[in-house]
Design an enzyme around this catalytic site. Structure first.
Site, short mmCIF file in Angstrom:
data_model
loop_
_atom_site.label_atom_id
_atom_site.label_comp_id
_atom_site.label_asym_id
_atom_site.label_seq_id
_atom_site.Cartn_x
_atom_site.Cartn_y
_atom_site.Cartn_z
N GLY A 116 2.91 2.44 10.86
CA GLY A 116 2.69 1.79 12.15
C GLY A 116 2.38 0.32 11.95
O GLY A 116 2.87 -0.55 12.67
N ALA A 117 1.54 0.04 10.95
CA ALA A 117 1.15 -1.34 10.64
C ALA A 117 0.50 -1.35 9.27
O ALA A 117 0.18 -0.30 8.71
CB ALA A 117 0.20 -1.88 11.70
N GLU A 131 0.86 -1.19 0.00
CA GLU A 131 0.00 0.00 0.00
C GLU A 131 0.89 1.24 0.00
O GLU A 131 1.85 1.32 0.77
CB GLU A 131 -0.91 0.03 1.23
CG GLU A 131 -1.96 1.12 1.12
CD GLU A 131 -2.95 1.11 2.28
OE1 GLU A 131 -4.13 1.43 2.05
OE2 GLU A 131 -2.55 0.78 3.41
N GLU A 159 -2.52 -3.65 7.01
CA GLU A 159 -3.63 -4.59 7.21
C GLU A 159 -3.71 -5.70 6.18
O GLU A 159 -4.79 -6.26 5.96
CB GLU A 159 -4.95 -3.83 7.19
CG GLU A 159 -5.34 -3.21 5.84
CD GLU A 159 -4.89 -1.79 5.65
OE1 GLU A 159 -5.44 -1.10 4.78
OE2 GLU A 159 -3.97 -1.35 6.37
N ASN A 160 -2.61 -6.10 5.55
CA ASN A 160 -2.65 -7.15 4.53
C ASN A 160 -3.64 -8.26 4.93
O ASN A 160 -3.66 -8.70 6.07
CB ASN A 160 -1.27 -7.77 4.36
CG ASN A 160 -0.17 -6.76 4.24
OD1 ASN A 160 -0.16 -5.96 3.33
ND2 ASN A 160 0.76 -6.78 5.18
N HIS A 217 -9.86 -3.45 9.52
CA HIS A 217 -9.65 -3.40 8.07
C HIS A 217 -9.98 -4.72 7.37
O HIS A 217 -10.26 -4.72 6.17
CB HIS A 217 -8.18 -3.08 7.76
CG HIS A 217 -7.85 -1.64 7.73
ND1 HIS A 217 -8.55 -0.72 6.98
CD2 HIS A 217 -6.87 -0.93 8.35
CE1 HIS A 217 -8.01 0.47 7.13
NE2 HIS A 217 -6.99 0.38 7.96
N GLU A 267 -9.64 4.07 6.19
CA GLU A 267 -8.90 4.52 7.37
C GLU A 267 -9.77 5.20 8.43
O GLU A 267 -9.56 5.04 9.62
CB GLU A 267 -7.76 5.45 6.95
CG GLU A 267 -6.76 4.80 6.00
CD GLU A 267 -6.14 3.53 6.57
OE1 GLU A 267 -6.27 3.28 7.78
OE2 GLU A 267 -5.52 2.78 5.79
N HIS A 311 -7.32 -1.56 15.08
CA HIS A 311 -7.44 -0.81 13.82
C HIS A 311 -7.19 -1.73 12.62
O HIS A 311 -8.00 -1.78 11.68
CB HIS A 311 -6.43 0.34 13.83
CG HIS A 311 -6.40 1.16 12.58
ND1 HIS A 311 -6.93 2.43 12.51
CD2 HIS A 311 -5.92 0.90 11.33
CE1 HIS A 311 -6.77 2.91 11.28
NE2 HIS A 311 -6.15 1.99 10.55
N GLU A 312 -6.08 -2.45 12.66
CA GLU A 312 -5.72 -3.28 11.51
C GLU A 312 -6.72 -4.41 11.29
O GLU A 312 -7.01 -4.78 10.14
CB GLU A 312 -4.31 -3.85 11.68
CG GLU A 312 -3.22 -2.81 11.85
CD GLU A 312 -3.23 -1.73 10.78
OE1 GLU A 312 -3.53 -2.06 9.61
OE2 GLU A 312 -2.96 -0.56 11.10
#
Length: 873
Positions: free
Chosen positions: A269-270, A136, A272-273, A309, A328, A305-306
């Site tokens: 930060g991370a 991304e 979300e794959n 997603h 997001e 959060h991830e």
């Protein structure tokens, strides 16, 4: 033929006459040589007459002789590097329907933390490479040729050839593994349809721990060997999050497994794959003994959060990057909903106002952008991964939920997820579902909030027994704009519970008879009558009260009649209005004085942020008062800091543990001698004997205290901190040190710290911390360094997000129009698309600060206000 291929140059998006349906990929990463090779076989659906196939490729060497579509070799192969496209032109029109495109390619495992890249880690005293992907927003094309846009969803079937001793992960579970000597071939289950930016691969040495959801999905946390215990907290939050989201969206987690992996070198930060979420280590790992309370909370928020997603973003994906906020904004909002469910004692929705404040600040710039922003080139995309897409997005979602009600809102979101599962959606699609379920005119209400830049300030005036409201766009530069929004107004009169709710649809509105039960004497009595707009700050707007209502609210605040969220809103609005020249600094100081007995973490965090802002601007605006202003703020923060002390209590709350470092660091930055001396004393004991405890929540304050006394002739404290940095294996500890290294006045020490980021000892993603710690007294040194090293910086730190951080960290320290002109001239020939927006915003902030300086200098009563408040405290 090449001339015909050139017609596809300069286009924002790929043509849609052909689309992928299934990718079969085989990749061979060579971790020693830092290269990879691969083959792709892509099922492509040709839906309209064409002799072209146009897809994305960047930084890849495509073997042109290997390219075939249904056995046909292209007559012409054109690579347009600036557009990152590969154009295949065939001799005649391609047959309609599905065909297979095959090709071979190779590339470099780069060190730029994008595409297919390498990350370094230590194993048994040896430095090793792992192979990691970060696709991304538009970097899948750096790993394999593809249709690298969110709407081109397809199935993926991956096979990896890797060293046999390594762990090889991808989005889906392994279905077959064959070892042939030093190499193993790992085949993965075919994925459901997904966007290219969600494809993921990680290859390296790992330990893992495992949990399982209520539906039987395996959840694993992968860490460097020996660190798996630090993944337990994230694993617990991850399992709980998947269970909660399944119920909330009334849709099961779509994949058989979920892996979460800590990556040492990671820009974001991370990420979300789908089924393989990657994290910077600080956002996944938590150690009960050595990690701070803030790290624990950040891990919880980031994991939640991830995993949100996996539904909002992965299962249902934005149609184009214009709608990034659908990913997001919702993931941000959902993460707070989840963490509030798991840890209600954290009072996380009050802390959510940190996000709202961040968004309000950015969106009050002329150089902001709408939530839905047009994207014309891939290079523009990264610049919108900012507080507008995340925090404003989440804040307007919270506003809409408050307006519709939690139950209707949840029901609508579940319907939206089901309707658009395994496909793409635009913002209008969400509004349509919300309207259908709620029966409310959602699109009409929300369009200005997502398509229009900025937000309103609502002016509130008392006219007899009536209240007059007026809306204008709020801009920090003090200019006026007659922007119009449909604003969900909530209004409390003398009570948090006595509320009026309505939509402000016009520039002006009157509320009749709101205080008719109070006579003039009641209104004059302190605290007997007050009005608060935007109850609990659910609306994304600021409020400016007339003088009478401002005084009444100040009294209500002092008498503790307001909720925590309302206190924060009043303080933050007053701060913004002062910067914009709409209220005096004296008025803001009186308001802060009314907060003198406050002991709540969230409220004091915002107060500390405001006092820091005012203390810094006072150095340039009113140097003769700067010392007294600092003393005023010290007196404001000190009572609660002394009550908390340096040492954690056995029974103290999570929020007290969070508050302690906020206050101690704030006092050190304000120059409080006693706090600094105690910090130095505790550091010396800790440094002399590492078995002595220096609690993780107080280390930054102690380290900052040490830096306060550092100079070229007295650098023992600086050298001690570098020794801790070099010897520590704990990520948080190393970040603590980096975050204070430039916090001194000495030019030579500051330059040594800034140059430290070019060494192999500092990971690229962490270098910004050194720049952020530069203090005002060292800004000229830092600016000279930035100019002298700009070419090296852009070469070493190519990621636009990192460059943006560097520019913002140093440029925004200045407060004069002359400096703004100098900085602007320097960058006139040195901008890049990825950080152009950040530069413009930084320069605007310099102009805003210059204007604030002028306004403060013109306040005749400021000195008397400061003196009077100092005496009272």
């Amino acid at each position: 033929m090449a001339a015909a291929a050139a017609e596809f140059r300069g286009q924002a998006r790929l043509p849609r006459f052909a689309a992928p349906r299934r990718y079969e990929l085989r990749l061979r990463p060579d971790l020693a040589a830092c290269v990879f090779s691969g083959e792709a076989s892509v099922a492509v659906d040709v839906s309209a007459p064409t002799r072209f196939l146009v897809l994305n490729a960047a930084d890849l060497a495509v073997d042109r002789a290997s390219i075939r579509f249904q056995g046909l070799a292209p007559a012409e192969v054109s690579v347009f590097e600036e557009d990152e496209i590969l154009v295949l032109e065939f001799a005649g029109e391609l047959p309609l329907g599905e065909g297979v495109l095959a090709m071979r390619f190779n590339g470099t495992l780069n060190d730029q933390m994008r595409g297919f890249y390498r990350s370094k880690y230590e194993y048994k005293g040896e430095t090793k490479n792992m192979a990691v992907t970060q696709f991304e927003s538009v970097d899948a094309r750096r790993c394999f040729p593809c249709w690298d846009e969110p709407s081109f969803k397809a199935k993926f079937k991956l096979t990896l050839e890797v060293p046999s001793e390594l762990v090889a992960l991808s989005n889906m579970p392994i279905v077959n593994e064959k070892i042939a000597g030093p190499i193993k071939t790992v085949e993965y289950e075919e994925s459901p349809v997904m966007s290219t930016y969600l494809v993921a691969i990680v290859v390296g040495l790992f330990d893992y721990i495992e949990g399982v959801t209520s539906e039987g999905n395996k959840v694993r946390v992968y860490t460097q060997v020996g660190k798996s215990n630090q993944g337990k907290f994230a694993l617990d939050v991850g399992v709980k999050s998947l269970n909660l989201y399944k119920e909330f969206f009334d849709t099961p987690y779509p994949l058989p497994k979920l892996d979460m992996v800590a990556i040492p070198d990671f820009t974001n930060g991370a990420m979300e794959n789908y089924g393989l979420v990657t994290y910077r280590e600080i956002y996944l790992l938590f150690d009960e003994q050595s990690s701070s309370a803030s790290t624990k909370q950040n891990v919880a928020i980031t994991v939640a959060h991830e995993l949100a997603h996996q539904w909002f973003g992965n299962l249902v994906t934005m149609e184009w990057w214009t709608h990034l906020w659908l990913n997001e904004g919702f993931a941000t909002w959902m993460s707070y909903l989840a963490v509030d469910s798991f840890f209600p004692e954290w009072n996380i929705w009050t802390q959510f106002l940190d996000s709202t404040t961040s968004a309000l600040k950015l969106d009050s710039l002329a150089e902001s952008h709408p939530i839905e922003v047009e994207i014309h080139h891939a290079s523009e995309i990264d610049s919108i991964f900012d507080s507008i897409s995340y925090d404003k997005g989440a804040s307007v979602i919270r506003m809409l939920q408050s307006y519709l009600g939690a139950e209707r809102f949840q029901k609508a979101l579940a319907s939206y997820i089901k309707k658009y599962a395994y496909s793409n959606a635009k913002t209008e699609d969400l509004w349509a579902v919300l309207e259908e379920v709620s029966g409310e005119p959602v699109k009409n209400l929300m369009t200005t909030w997502t398509k229009k830049q900025g937000y309103p300030v609502i002016g509130v005036k008392l006219k007899g027994h009536d209240v007059e409201l007026e809306q204008d766009q709020f801009l920090l530069d003090g200019s006026s704009d007659s922007g119009m929004w449909i604003v969900p107004i909530t209004l409390g009169c003398n009570s948090h519970d006595m509320q009026k709710r309505f939509l402000l649809k016009h520039k002006f509105s009157d509320i009749k008879g709101i205080n008719s039960q109070y006579d003039d004497q009641d209104r004059q009595n302190s605290g007997n009558f007050w009005i608060k707009l935007n109850i609990d700050e659910t609306g994304f707007y600021r409020v400016k009260y007339d003088d009478e209502l401002t005084t009444a609210l100040r009294n209500a605040l002092q008498m503790k009649k307001l909720s925590l969220m309302d206190k924060i809103g009043i303080v933050e609005d007053a701060h913004a209005l002062s910067i914009a020249g709409k209220q005096t600094l004296s008025s803001l100081l009186h308001l802060l004085y009314a907060c003198r007995d406050e002991d709540d973490f969230s409220v004091l965090s915002h107060i500390n942020s405001v006092t820091s802002s005012v203390a810094k601007i006072s150095i340039d605006a009113t140097p003769e008062l700067a010392g007294e202003i600092k003393q005023l703020f010290i007196k404001l923060l000190l009572p609660t800091a002394e009550k908390l002390g340096w040492d954690p209590k056995n029974s103290e709350s999570h929020l007290d543990a969070m508050l302690r470092p906020v206050l101690l660091v704030g006092l050190v930055q304000l120059g409080h001698d006693k706090t600094i001396s105690e910090g130095v004393r505790r550091f010396q004991i800790f440094f002399d004997d590492r078995n002595t405890s220096l609690p993780p929540d107080t280390r930054k304050a102690a380290y900052l205290s040490v830096m306060h006394n550092v100079s070229s002739t007295n650098r023992s404290g600086y050298d001690a901190l570098l020794k801790i940095y070099r010897e520590s294996t704990e990520v948080e500890e190393r970040l603590n040190v980096l975050g204070i290294l430039s916090s001194c006045q000495d030019k030579d020490i500051v330059l040594e710290s800034l140059n430290f980021i070019f060494t192999d000892e500092v990971r690229n993603q962490d270098a910004y911390l050194v720049l952020r710690s530069v203090i005002i007294d060292a800004r000229e040194t830092a600016w000279s360094w930035l100019k002298e090293n700009w070419d090296r910086i852009t070469k070493t730190f190519a990621a636009s997000a990192i460059l943006s951080d560097y520019v913002k960290s140093i440029v925004t320290l200045f407060t004069s129009k002359e400096k703004e002109a100098e900085i602007s001239q320097f960058f006139a020939t040195r901008t890049k698309p990825g950080f152009k927006r950040a530069l413009k915003q930084s320069l605007e902030n310099v102009r805003i600060s210059a204007r604030w300086v002028d306004g403060i200098r013109g306040e005749a009563e400021l000195a008397q206000t400061v003196h009077d408040l100092l005496i009272k405290l």
